[in-house]
Structures are given as structure tokens and as C-alpha cells.
Design an enzyme around this catalytic site. Structure first.
Site, PDB file in Angstrom:
ATOM      1  N   CYS A 244      -6.336  -2.502   0.455  1.00  0.00           N
ATOM      2  CA  CYS A 244      -5.295  -2.576   1.467  1.00  0.00           C
ATOM      3  C   CYS A 244      -5.890  -3.122   2.754  1.00  0.00           C
ATOM      4  CB  CYS A 244      -4.706  -1.192   1.723  1.00  0.00           C
ATOM      5  SG  CYS A 244      -3.623  -1.170   3.156  1.00  0.00           S
TER       6      CYS A 244
ATOM      7  N   ASP B  82      20.135  -0.169 -20.722  1.00  0.00           N
ATOM      8  CA  ASP B  82      20.074  -1.461 -20.038  1.00  0.00           C
ATOM      9  C   ASP B  82      18.906  -2.261 -20.613  1.00  0.00           C
ATOM     10  OD1 ASP B  82      20.179  -3.549 -18.316  1.00  0.00           O
ATOM     11  OD2 ASP B  82      19.360  -2.458 -16.593  1.00  0.00           O
TER      12      ASP B  82
ATOM     13  N   CYS C  49      -5.104   0.030   5.758  1.00  0.00           N
ATOM     14  CA  CYS C  49      -5.762   1.329   5.921  1.00  0.00           C
ATOM     15  C   CYS C  49      -7.045   1.470   5.105  1.00  0.00           C
ATOM     16  CB  CYS C  49      -4.791   2.444   5.549  1.00  0.00           C
ATOM     17  SG  CYS C  49      -4.436   2.508   3.788  1.00  0.00           S
TER      18      CYS C  49
ATOM     19  N   CYS D 263       0.137   2.995   3.746  1.00  0.00           N
ATOM     20  CA  CYS D 263       0.518   2.448   5.056  1.00  0.00           C
ATOM     21  C   CYS D 263       1.554   1.333   4.957  1.00  0.00           C
ATOM     22  CB  CYS D 263      -0.713   1.962   5.809  1.00  0.00           C
ATOM     23  SG  CYS D 263      -1.395   0.451   5.124  1.00  0.00           S
TER      24      CYS D 263
ATOM     25  N   CYS E 241       0.834  -1.193   0.000  1.00  0.00           N
ATOM     26  CA  CYS E 241       0.000   0.000   0.000  1.00  0.00           C
ATOM     27  C   CYS E 241       0.879   1.257   0.000  1.00  0.00           C
ATOM     28  CB  CYS E 241      -0.879  -0.021   1.246  1.00  0.00           C
ATOM     29  SG  CYS E 241      -1.814   1.484   1.460  1.00  0.00           S
TER      30      CYS E 241
HETATM   31 ZN   LIG Z   1      -2.899   0.918   3.343  1.00  0.00          ZN
END
Ligand SMILES: [Zn+2]
Lengths: 253, 466
Positions: B234, B365, B237, B215, B212
Site C-alpha cells: 500500500c 445468478d 499506510c 487506508c 488498501c
Molecule cells: Zn494502506
């Protein structure tokens, strides 16, 4: 059965480093050597003694911090396995984690696993580009090509480098050294990824893993035409004509 | 001050013709020259835009999305300015205004549609105030220049946060994009694709967001479309996929493109575009929502969208003696994986051409090739007759395919792009798919155009690319 352990493939997955595991596995399979790959992530249990080859790649800062904490909990088992000759390839961030510490630009010291005697400091400029190094593989001098992309600069204490930088920066851009070699641990800054286009190194890792298992014998040769052409694409550009040959490397540190 | 602008415009135009006549596309030099003479060039000209400036950014789909917006707005009768493909840094953006300005220092423009490189957003919004910013998605791209995605996202967030009256058009399915509503505090509208039959329960390795953004707790997914795009929430949160204003349902690949139904304002309409690939559907949704936000009628917009022809290298369709050939730009794992998904959707056999360059503009690259899921081609090898690898790093591409399990006798390395393309088009398969990195795209495009006829929709309107 050769057992490969890929550490944190879901987190340390920058720069195509999983190509190293692909190369190791394929080159076993093509020779009829049974091989299994186990992916280990945060909080998974692992007994390093069960494995023959461990690979650890690089990631972004946030992910690397998560991993440092997780790996720290496994420190004792890991250290023991290294002393007993476990074959390990660690690239970039994975390489840095195995040292004493990483000194950030703010002067903060992030402790590493401390299994080898080297330190890394955040540099002012990022070292980016194609690299050719020369290393010793079974008494033979071999040129190895890859792509580096790191801002950490590594300085070796009482340990051997993986090779000598012929073109590019390597560990720190100052002392012409690249990577670390300790027992059967191989550390390098080279992405690209390293193993697919440097098959002599891959086969060397397979050989020592087999040997340790008591399955040691000469590996069946494979057709490395594509591998060598991919390696030469970088080498030719940097002015090198041959992968093997040159003076036998002696008197290394 | 005004005089300096006039001189800057004139010098820019001269620079354009000079670099053109030397065979360059002349996309950034005029802007560069004008800015040298008068640093306020872009600021002055952009302030003359009558209605709104629309900025489109994100990793994949910038060019297609801005061209779709341009098509819809010019069909609606507006005067527009669009920057040329690849000219998406500040000098290129300046060029597009210089080339549209008269020698009197005036531009005649209702809307400016600007594709802006992610890293150039701070510089561009410092001089140009966008009314709308649309973000497509965030994937790792050219890592040697933008080494960390987090960092790039942070830079964009900081430069958008200072804007006060800008509206964001965001991809609901990409948590890295959707987070911008909260992190910038700007009015935001979302577009997305609903669950459909090929939505996966897991995602392959090329997945950028595992945690997340608010959080740090792991994101949990209901389903994935590709990469980190899907329905997420999530556990820490409560951050979750926002409710989209427009949502595509049951997308299906057709011979000519993509069709789906579209949920908008509590009713269903149907959407069809002449481009294959889920990523092109996302581009269409982003473009559509931008135009809906500007107050245009959905029926007219859907009509315009259907008439849109893909630009060079976005699943652009050619005809080689009756055989279809498709050309796609590839620049990162997510984009290439989508191209491979298109291969799996094809019925019949395919010859494949891949050109990989590692010049500065491609990203030096190329290790990202090892993050592409070429292994999936192994399940279907009988359909893929040949893989012709070309470009400065064609050898590495061939090696990648070998380690993905493709039989080596089907892999051919040809450094010379022209003979490689000839070989592919003349192959035995029923269709040809060509993939190319950025700096190889124009040479490849030119050669394919010489060898094969370009297929254009019959009711094609004037190209909207300025
Ligand atoms: Zn979260």
C-alpha cells in the site's frame, strides 16, 4: 468507426456487466462495422462528444461512492451529451447514479448526477431473481430477460420507464415499471448481462448510434439462435413462450 | 440434559439413514433434527475433541484444503472428524459430530477438521472454539446470497476478533486474507507462492481488491498470480504482503500434478502433489502450514500430501479407454479462470464439457460467467476441438463462448447431461476436460464414473473423508 466508452470498468464490474460491452462490440464486428472500445476510470479525461455509445455498470457501495464523486466533476459535459442524443446504457448502480438522489437507510441523501427525474430509496429487502419485461423496440413489442439484484428502489418522476414488468420486481416491486428511457439513454436493473441475450435491444442501440453518426442504414441480420435460446431458457421457466409479438405497445406514460 | 443429547444423537442417526435410503446424501438433516431436539448438541460434542478444532474457510479451496489436512492427520495416526463436502453450514457441521458420536454420547476424536461456509462462521464459532482457523482466499461467489464481499469479510472478522487463543493460518498473497492478522489481532502465520515465470504484471478483470483495506489508497503490485493474489503493497499506510512462513518457489505443472520447491525454516525442500492448478498448490500450502503449526514433521507431511488424491471434481482424473479426462468444480470467475489456465498448459487437443446449473446452491445468478476470461481460449482455438454445453443454463454458456470468439460450429448445446458427457468423452481430442457447477457435479461425477475408470494413485491409502 463507432466509438464505445466503458466507464469505470475496473470499479463497476459486478455481475458480469462487461458482457454488455462485449455484445455491443461483437455485433458491430460481425457486421463489419469498425468499433473501438475505450475504458475510462477515475481521473481520466474524457470528451463525451467523441463517443457513440457509453456503458456504465454497477458496483459495491464503496466503489459507487468514489465514482459518484468523480462523475460529478464531469456532470456538465455528460448532461450536454445526453441532451444531444448520446447513446447510453446504465445498469443498476450506474442507473441510480444518474437520478436526483439516493436516500440511504440512515436517512442520508447522496446526490446523483440529476440528469433525469427519478429518485432511489434504500429498501428493506433485496430484490433478487430472474425478470422478464416487455418493452418497445422500434414500434415492436419485445420481451427482454435478465437478473435483478438490488436493494435500492427507484421511483420515476417525469420520465418514461424502459418497460413493463411481466415477471419479477423491476424498479421497486410496486408499480410494475422497469428502468428508465430518456432520449437515447437506457437505464435498467437487469444484469445477466442484459445485451447478449437480448439482441434486438443491442441492435437497436447500435442502430441509433449509427444513425446519430450519419451512418444509418438497416443492420445486416445475424443468426441469433444461441441468443434466443439463452433468453428463452429464462422466459420458458417464467411461463413465456415467445420473445416478440403480443400487442403493440401504446399509450405509454 | 445428557439424556436430551442421547436422544438427539439417536434421532440424528435415524434421520441420516432415512434420508440416505431416499437417495439423499443426508448431510444437513441429521444435524437439523438433533439441534431441534437438543440445541446444545454441537457444543457438547465439540467440547469432547481432545486436541484441537481446525476451521477452514474462504471462497475457493475449502474442501480440498480440509481433506488434505485430514489426510495428513489421519496418516499421522490421529482420530479425526471431517465434515462432508457441502455440509459446511451449522447443521452440516453438527451432522458430522452426530455421525461420529456413539449412542453413549461420546466421540473419540483428536482433531476435528471443519470446512465452514463463510457466512456460517459466526454461528459455528459461537458453539465451537477453534484452535486454528485457516483462510484460503476471498472472491466473489454466489452474489445473490452474499451480495458484497466487504460485508462477508467484515462478518468473519467480527466473529474471529472475539476469539482469544486461536491461531490464524493465512494466505499472504491475498490482501483480503492477509489483513486478518491486523484486524483480529490474533497470532497469524502465512503461506504464499513466490514470483515465478508465469506471474503477470497485470491482472485480468476478476480482481477483488484494488484498494488498501486499512487506508483506502490504491494497492500497488509487483506481480500477480491470479485475481488479486500477488505481491502487493500500500502506497498510503505501508500494508504489504507479509513474509510467509512457507513459500512455494517455481511451481511447475507435470502430467501427474504440480511440483515446486518449498522454502521453510531457511531451507529448501521439494513439494509434489497429484493435482494440477496453482489453486491446488495454495490449498496444499494452507494444509501443510496448519499441520506444521500442530507440530508435525515436515518430511512425513510432504509424504502424506503426495499420496493425497483429489476429491470429486477437483481436477479429478479419469481414464476413458486410455484417454485422460479431468473433472473440475467451477463456481466463480477466479476458479474458472484457473481451470482455463490448466487448459492452456495442456499439450495436444482437448474436448471440453461445461455444465451450468442455476439452482439455489449454485447461485441463481450466473452472470459471473461473463467475468470469466473465455476470450483467452481464442488464442489457442486449434487445440480446443469441441465445447459441449449442458445443464439448466447450458444455453447461456454457449452464448458466452460465442461472444468470446469461439467458432459456433465447435459449440454444442445438449441439455441432457448424460448424452453431453458421452459426446465429450467420445470426441476426437487427446484429452477431455469437464467443468461443472455445484449441483451438476454429482450427476456429472456419477455418469463419468460409469463411463470411465477413476485413476487413483497406486500407493493410495484409505480415503480420509468421513
Ligand atoms: Zn494502506
Amino acid at each position: 468507426m463507432i466509438s464505445v466508452c466503458h466507464l469505470y470498468p475496473d470499479l463497476l464490474n459486478l455481475y458480469g456487466d462487461r458482457g454488455n460491452v462485449i455484445a455491443f462490440r461483437r455485433r458491430c464486428q460481425w457486421r463489419g462495422i469498425p468499433v473501438s472500445v475505450r475504458e475510462i476510470s477515475l481521473y481520466d479525461t474524457i470528451d463525451f462528444k467523441e463517443h457513440d455509445f457509453v456503458f456504465i455498470g454497477g458496483g459495491s457501495d464503496r466503489e459507487q461512492n468514489l465514482i459518484a464523486a468523480d462523475l460529478m466533476k464531469r456532470k456538465e459535459g455528460f448532461k450536454e451529451a445526453i441532451e444531444e442524443g448520446l447513446v447510453i446504457l446504465a445498469i443498476c448502480g450506474g442507473y441510480q447514479l444518474l437520478g436526483q438522489y439516493y436516500l440511504t437507510r440512515d436517512g442520508e441523501t447522496i446526490p446523483g448526477l440529476g440528469v433525469m427525474d427519478f429518485i432511489t430509496r434504500a429498501g428493506d429487502k433485496r430484490l433478487v431473481g430472474n425478470v422478464v419485461i416487455e418493452m418497445d423496440i422500434g414500434g415492436l413489442s419485445v420481451k427482454v430477460a435478465g437478473f435483478e439484484n438490488h436493494s435500492g428502489q427507484t421511483y420515476l418522476g417525469d420520465c418514461m420507464p424502459l418497460g413493463k414488468v411481466l415477471s419479477g420486481n423491476g424498479n421497486n416491486g410496486a408499480d410494475s415499471l422497469e428502468g428508465v428511457r430518456y432520449k437515447n439513454v437506457f437505464c435498467s436493473y437487469l444484469h445477466g448481462p442484459l445485451l447478449p441475450k437480448n439482441p434486438r435491444l443491442t441492435d437497436h442501440l447500435i442502430s441509433i448510434a449509427l444513425e446519430r453518426r450519419g451512418m444509418g442504414c438497416k443492420l445486416t441480420p445475424l443468426d441469433d439462435n444461441f441468443e434466443d435460446r439463452a433468453c428463452m431458457a429464462i422466459m420458458r421457466r417464467l411461463g413465456f413462450k415467445k420473445i416478440t409479438g403480443g400487442s403493440k405497445m401504446q399509450g405509454k406514460k | 440434559m445428557k439424556l436430551r443429547l442421547l436422544v438427539a444423537i439417536l434421532a440424528g442417526k435415524i434421520a441420516f439413514w432415512l434420508s440416505r435410503s431416499r437417495g439423499n446424501k443426508g448431510t444437513s438433516l441429521p444435524g437439523l433434527v438433533a439441534r431441534k431436539i437438543y440445541p446444545g448438541s454441537l457444543l457438547d460434542l465439540a467440547s469432547q475433541v481432545r486436541k484441537k478444532i481446525i476451521i477452514i474457510s474462504g471462497t475457493n479451496g475449502k474442501t480440498t484444503t480440509s481433506n488434505m489436512v485430514a489426510k495428513m492427520l489421519s496418516d499421522a495416526g490421529y482420530n479425526i472428524i471431517v465434515n462432508r463436502e457441502g455440509a459446511n453450514m451449522i447443521s452440516g457441521v453438527t451432522t458430522s459430530f452426530i455421525m461420529n458420536a456413539g449412542v453413549n454420547g461420546k466421540i473419540d476424536c483428536d482433531f476435528a477438521i471443519l470446512e465452514v461456509d463463510e457466512a456460517s462462521i459466526p454461528a459455528v464459532v459461537a458453539e465451537v472454539t477453534p484452535g486454528v482457523v485457516a483462510l484460503t482466499n476471498f472472491f466473489r461467489d454466489q452474489l445473490d446470497r452474499y451480495w458484497e464481499l466487504d460485508k462477508i469479510i467484515g462478518i468473519i472478522r467480527d466473529s474471529l476478533t472475539v476469539l482469544k487463543r486461536t491461531t490464524l493460518i493465512l494466505n499472504a498473497d491475498d490482501p483480503l486474507v492477509a489483513q486478518f492478522r491486523k484486524t483480529t489481532g490474533l497470532t497469524s502465520f502465512f503461506y504464499g507462492v513466490g514470483r515465478h515465470e508465469v506471474s503477470a504484471r497485470t491482472s485480468s478483470q476478476a480482481r477483488e481488491a484494488k484498494f488498501c483495506p486499512f487506508c483506502g489508497a490504491p494497492l500497488s503490485y509487483d506481480y500477480f498470480h491470479y485475481g488479486q493474489l500477488g505481491n502487493y503493497n500500500c502506497t498510503g499506510c505501508g500494508f504489504e504482503r507479509p513474509l510467509p512462513r512457507i513459500e512455494a518457489l517455481e511451481p511447475a505443472t507435470t502430467a501427474g500434478g504440480t511440483e515446486c520447491s518449498l522454502y521453510y525454516n531457511e531451507r529448501k525442500v521439494s513439494l509434489a502433489i497429484r493435482a494440477q492448478g496453482l489453486y491446488n498448490l495454495y490449498n496444499a500450502l494452507a494444509a501443510l502450514l496448519v499441520c506444521l503449526h500442530l507440530g508435525l514433521d515436515i518430511r512425513t507431511l510432504l509424504d502424506s500430501l503426495y499420496k493425497y488424491n483429489p476429491v470429486a471434481g477437483r481436477m479429478e482424473r479419469f481414464n476413458y479407454y486410455g484417454k485422460p479426462a479431468f473433472l473440475s468444480l467451477v463456481k466463480n470467475p477466479a476458479g474458472f479462470n484457473e481451470g482455463i489456465a490448466a487448459l492452456h498448459a495442456v499439450k495436444g487437443t482437448i474436448d471440453i464439457f461445461i455444465a451450468i446449473n442455476d439452482n439455489e446452491a449454485d447461485g441463481r445468478d450466473i452472470s459471473w460467467l461473463w467475468d470469466v476470461d473465455f476470450e483467452s481460449l481464442d488464442q489457442n482455438t486449434r487445440s480446443f476441438l469441441s465445447f459441449v454445453c449442458s445443464g439448466r443454463r447450458g444455453e447461456e454458456m454457449a452464448l458466452r463462448l460465442k461472444y468470446a470468439g469461439i467458432p459456433v460450429e465447435r459449440i454444442i448445446i445438449k441439455r441432457n447431461i448424460k448424452s453431453a458427457i458421452k459426446k465429450t468423452l467420445a470426441g476426437q481430442a487427446g484429452s477431455a476436460y469437464l467443468f461443472s457447477t455445484y449441483t451438476a457435479l454429482w450427476p456429472v461425477h456419477k455418469i463419468v464414473e460409469q463411463l470411465a475408470a477413476k485413476e487413483v494413485a497406486d500407493d493410495q491409502c484409505v480415503s480420509s473423508i468421513s
